[in-house]
Enzyme design. Structure first.
Site, mmCIF file in Angstrom:
data_model
loop_
_atom_site.group_PDB
_atom_site.id
_atom_site.type_symbol
_atom_site.label_atom_id
_atom_site.label_comp_id
_atom_site.label_asym_id
_atom_site.label_seq_id
_atom_site.Cartn_x
_atom_site.Cartn_y
_atom_site.Cartn_z
ATOM 1 N N ASP A 1 -54.280 -43.683 9.253
ATOM 2 C CA ASP A 1 -55.561 -44.341 8.993
ATOM 3 C C ASP A 1 -55.555 -45.727 9.626
ATOM 4 O OD1 ASP A 1 -57.900 -45.349 7.955
ATOM 5 O OD2 ASP A 1 -57.052 -45.717 5.958
ATOM 6 N N GLU B 1 -56.905 -17.718 15.698
ATOM 7 C CA GLU B 1 -56.380 -17.534 14.337
ATOM 8 C C GLU B 1 -56.943 -16.222 13.797
ATOM 9 O OE1 GLU B 1 -56.275 -19.631 9.944
ATOM 10 O OE2 GLU B 1 -58.128 -19.305 11.026
ATOM 11 N N HIS C 1 -51.939 -26.482 8.170
ATOM 12 C CA HIS C 1 -52.662 -27.185 7.108
ATOM 13 C C HIS C 1 -53.087 -26.254 5.970
ATOM 14 C CE1 HIS C 1 -55.624 -25.318 9.601
ATOM 15 N NE2 HIS C 1 -56.558 -25.538 8.688
ATOM 16 N N ASP C 2 -52.862 -24.950 6.097
ATOM 17 C CA ASP C 2 -53.228 -23.984 5.052
ATOM 18 C C ASP C 2 -52.015 -23.444 4.295
ATOM 19 O OD1 ASP C 2 -55.903 -24.092 5.867
ATOM 20 O OD2 ASP C 2 -55.663 -22.411 7.259
ATOM 21 N N ASP D 1 -60.711 -20.816 15.020
ATOM 22 C CA ASP D 1 -60.652 -20.566 13.582
ATOM 23 C C ASP D 1 -61.158 -19.157 13.247
ATOM 24 O OD1 ASP D 1 -60.238 -22.051 10.969
ATOM 25 O OD2 ASP D 1 -62.276 -21.344 10.654
ATOM 26 N N ASP E 1 -60.050 -27.735 17.676
ATOM 27 C CA ASP E 1 -60.320 -26.637 16.764
ATOM 28 C C ASP E 1 -61.742 -26.151 17.039
ATOM 29 O OD1 ASP E 1 -59.929 -24.984 14.345
ATOM 30 O OD2 ASP E 1 -58.437 -26.514 13.847
HETATM 31 O O1 TEU Z 1 -58.283 -20.448 7.582
HETATM 32 C C1 TEU Z 1 -58.435 -19.075 7.483
HETATM 33 C C2 TEU Z 1 -57.747 -18.288 6.425
HETATM 34 O O2 TEU Z 1 -58.017 -17.126 6.339
HETATM 35 C C3 TEU Z 1 -56.757 -18.799 5.458
HETATM 36 O O3 TEU Z 1 -55.601 -19.234 5.997
HETATM 37 C C4 TEU Z 1 -57.438 -19.751 4.504
HETATM 38 O O4 TEU Z 1 -56.952 -21.027 4.701
HETATM 39 C C5 TEU Z 1 -57.247 -19.430 3.058
HETATM 40 O O5 TEU Z 1 -56.064 -19.994 2.630
HETATM 41 C C6 TEU Z 1 -57.264 -18.013 2.660
HETATM 42 O O6 TEU Z 1 -56.747 -17.882 1.378
HETATM 43 C C7 TEU Z 1 -59.109 -21.153 8.448
HETATM 44 C C8 TEU Z 1 -58.745 -22.617 8.422
HETATM 45 O O7 TEU Z 1 -57.453 -22.774 8.928
HETATM 46 C C9 TEU Z 1 -58.927 -23.121 7.026
HETATM 47 O O8 TEU Z 1 -58.476 -24.437 6.859
HETATM 48 C C10 TEU Z 1 -60.388 -23.013 6.686
HETATM 49 O O9 TEU Z 1 -60.582 -23.343 5.332
HETATM 50 C C11 TEU Z 1 -60.922 -21.607 6.921
HETATM 51 O O10 TEU Z 1 -60.482 -21.020 8.137
HETATM 52 C C12 TEU Z 1 -62.428 -21.651 7.000
HETATM 53 O O11 TEU Z 1 -62.830 -22.328 8.154
#
Ligand code: TEU
Length: 571
Positions: free
Chosen positions: A27, A271, A343-344, A212, A104
């Site tokens: 930041d 993805e 990040h997920d 995505d 992205d």
């Molecule tokens: O994520 C898609 C996805 O199917 C999963 O990994 C999701 O994060 C979720 O955990 C399912 O349980 C992508 C992005 O990476 C994610 O950050 C977004 O929230 C999602 O698409 C929607 O754009």
């Protein structure tokens, strides 16, 4: 006989990608949220690590319902993150250091505040009505009541995948949050608008796209109910929207309209939740001109049962079986992307390693195993420091819409709050989203203000400043791994053979290119182990390219020890 010349391997076969989640990276203006100038100020750090490509999670204007994966303007920058000029500067500064920038691309859905959707919902005869999935109430039911949705699909973020729009008397589809309506890719105008937007970014200097949930853009028509598994509230729409009937056509069209002619400089990665090896081989077959590589989800689903919150113990044999099958399946054509983290996902050290006593060693082991596979490795911010899951105490500590919604829904349906919290702590996406730990100061040098999500208190020990200063750190181990890919051709291009598939603690495999053979052998346990490799004795006498236990070279692997050996073999 005319010699057959092999095509040059694509540039990204020797590259490593680093993912930045802008909100949590650095930041620069003290508002507690990371921004573009913050990223630019840290480029020297990334350059030192040696990465080739920077993937930026979304920085576009957005109501931030899903932290920017809900986009209201595809061709701008959210003031939270800065300006287009800041982005141009970041791209220029990255390029000056030989780092490419991949954006992205979130085009399965937009934000409900995107002008396209605002128009679309304004009336049933608006020219943009058909840009999204509008459907009437299920016949014989009362509009807006539970069960009246056009299909029984659940959304990824709890609740139904349909939202009733009272003003126009119809439902719209949202596979994710109700503020993320799905675009209708059947409409050629939608596709053209997306292609135009992508070309605009390429003209601006970006080097590719991470797409995505791109395997969700083709839906099988007519939309219809999915199977409801025992105990579930909603039906499974997956069979109708994962890799739907026109997915290959849409991706080939996108390639022809946007990427063709620039293949040698760009990177495209799709993805694709639920993608199979066979499908991935088609998506990434260079002759089909669709995408360079995909993110598959098999190895990050092995510790989940019925949905991501149903925690299951992870068997190393299952992990090896899965990753080995992907290596084999994409050996002849196609290409793997390799990741433990993004990040997920929860932090890899907490999930696959030991985030206590052996944090540093197991972080290095995980890096070693991943980077020695064939494919393009992705490093998620903080992974190179061995960052671990956060000590979230209560539901108030979570920020992610997926976690917050799940908690509310599950508790409403009668689940024990403590158990739901336990699952969120283990699998929740906020684990990956706590601020990057730059130093030992208050808020880890991430911000001078109040961070939007709490910094992990372990930053006093786990931080970039300390790691860069310590030649034995996880950071320097990752730096060596990245260097190895560039300097030892077998790492990028060798073939892959899994060894000891049934061993519950040893992960071992070889890579072979011409007369060079590499052995990676790793102990996924806290106890010493002697690997049961038939030629282990011979390997012991060979060159040790990389290890994570200083001075170790004997027949026993220490707790969480990993080694990479190299030998010359007859051709
Ligand atoms: O994520 C898609 C996805 O199917 C999963 O990994 C999701 O994060 C979720 O955990 C399912 O349980 C992508 C992005 O990476 C994610 O950050 C977004 O929230 C999602 O698409 C929607 O754009």
């Amino acid at each position: 006989m005319i010699g057959v010349t092999q095509p040059e391997p694509a540039w990204w076969t020797t590259s490593v990608v680093y993912q930045v989640y802008p909100r949590s990276f650095a930041d620069s203006d003290g508002d507690g949220i990371g921004d573009l100038r913050g990223i630019t100020s840290r480029l020297d750090y990334l350059h030192r690590l040696g990465i080739d490509v920077l993937w930026l999670s979304p920085i576009y204007p957005s109501p931030q319902d899903d932290n920017g994966y809900d986009i209201s303007d595809y061709q701008g920058v959210d003031p939270l993150f800065g300006t287009l000029a800041d982005l141009d500067e970041l791209i220029a500064q990255a390029h000056a250091r030989g780092i490419k920038v991949v954006m992205d691309l979130v085009v399965n859905h937009t934000s409900d505040e995107h002008p396209w959707f605002v128009e679309s919902r304004s009336s049933t005869d608006n020219p943009r009505r058909d840009w999204y999935w509008w459907r009437p109430t299920r016949p014989g039911t009362v509009p807006g009541e539970p069960g009246s949705e056009p299909t029984n699909w659940g959304s990824f973020f709890s609740g139904p995948a349909w939202e009733y729009d009272e003003a126009s008397g119809e439902y719209f589809l949202h596979l994710f949050s109700r503020r993320q309506p799905d675009l209708n890719w059947e409409n050629p105008e939608v596709r053209k608008a997306v292609h135009r937007m992508m070309r605009w970014w390429l003209d601006r200097g970006v080097d590719g796209f991470r797409m995505d949930v791109i395997n969700m853009i083709s839906k099988e028509l007519p939309l219809r109910d999915g199977v409801v598994s025992p105990g579930a509230v909603h039906g499974d729409g997956g069979p109708f929207y994962l890799c739907g009937p026109r997915i290959h056509e849409f991706l080939a069209e996108m390639h022809a309209e946007v990427v063709a002619g620039h293949e040698s400089t760009l990177l495209t990665v799709g993805e694709m939740p639920g993608v199979t090896v066979e499908q991935a081989r088609m998506f990434t077959d260079p002759a089909r001109h669709e995408v360079d590589m995909v993110f598959q989800f098999e190895h990050v689903s092995l510790d989940q049962g019925d949905g991501k919150w149903d925690l299951r113990p992870l068997e190393l044999t299952a992990l090896k079986h899965s990753l080995g099958r992907w290596q084999e399946g994409l050996a002849e054509s196609g290409w793997n992307s390799l990741y433990w983290n993004n990040h997920d996902q929860p932090r890899a050290v907490s999930r696959f390693g030991d985030d206590g006593e052996h944090r540093v060693r197991s972080a290095k082991l995980l890096g070693t195993v991943l980077h020695l596979h064939r494919g393009t490795p992705y490093v998620y911010q903080g992974e190179e420091l061995g960052m671990v899951n956060a000590p979230f105490a209560a539901i108030e500590d979570f920020r992610d819409i997926e976690s917050v919604n799940h908690y509310r829904h599950a508790v409403e349906l009668g689940a024990q709050p403590a158990e739901v919290l336990d699952a969120l702590r283990t699998m929740g996406r906020d684990n990956a989203r706590t601020p990057m730990q730059w130093d030992a100061s208050t808020h880890a040098g991430f911000t001078s203000g109040t961070p939007w999500i709490a910094v992990n208190p372990d930053h006093v020990e786990v931080n970039a400043e300390a790691a860069v200063a310590d030649p034995d750190s996880v950071f320097h181990h990752y730096r060596r791994l990245i260097e190895l890919r560039r300097t030892v051709p077998a790492v990028a291009h060798g073939d892959f053979t899994m060894l000891l598939p049934d061993d519950p603690v040893v992960y071992a495999f070889t890579r072979r290119l011409d007369d060079v053979e590499l052995l990676t052998v790793a102990n996924f346990s806290g106890e010493p182990v002697r690997p049961g490799l038939p030629d282990w004795q011979e390997w012991l006498g060979t060159e040790l390219l990389l290890g994570n236990v200083a001075g170790s070279s004997g027949p026993e692997l220490a707790a969480w020890e990993a080694r990479v050996h190299r030998r010359t073999v007859a051709r």
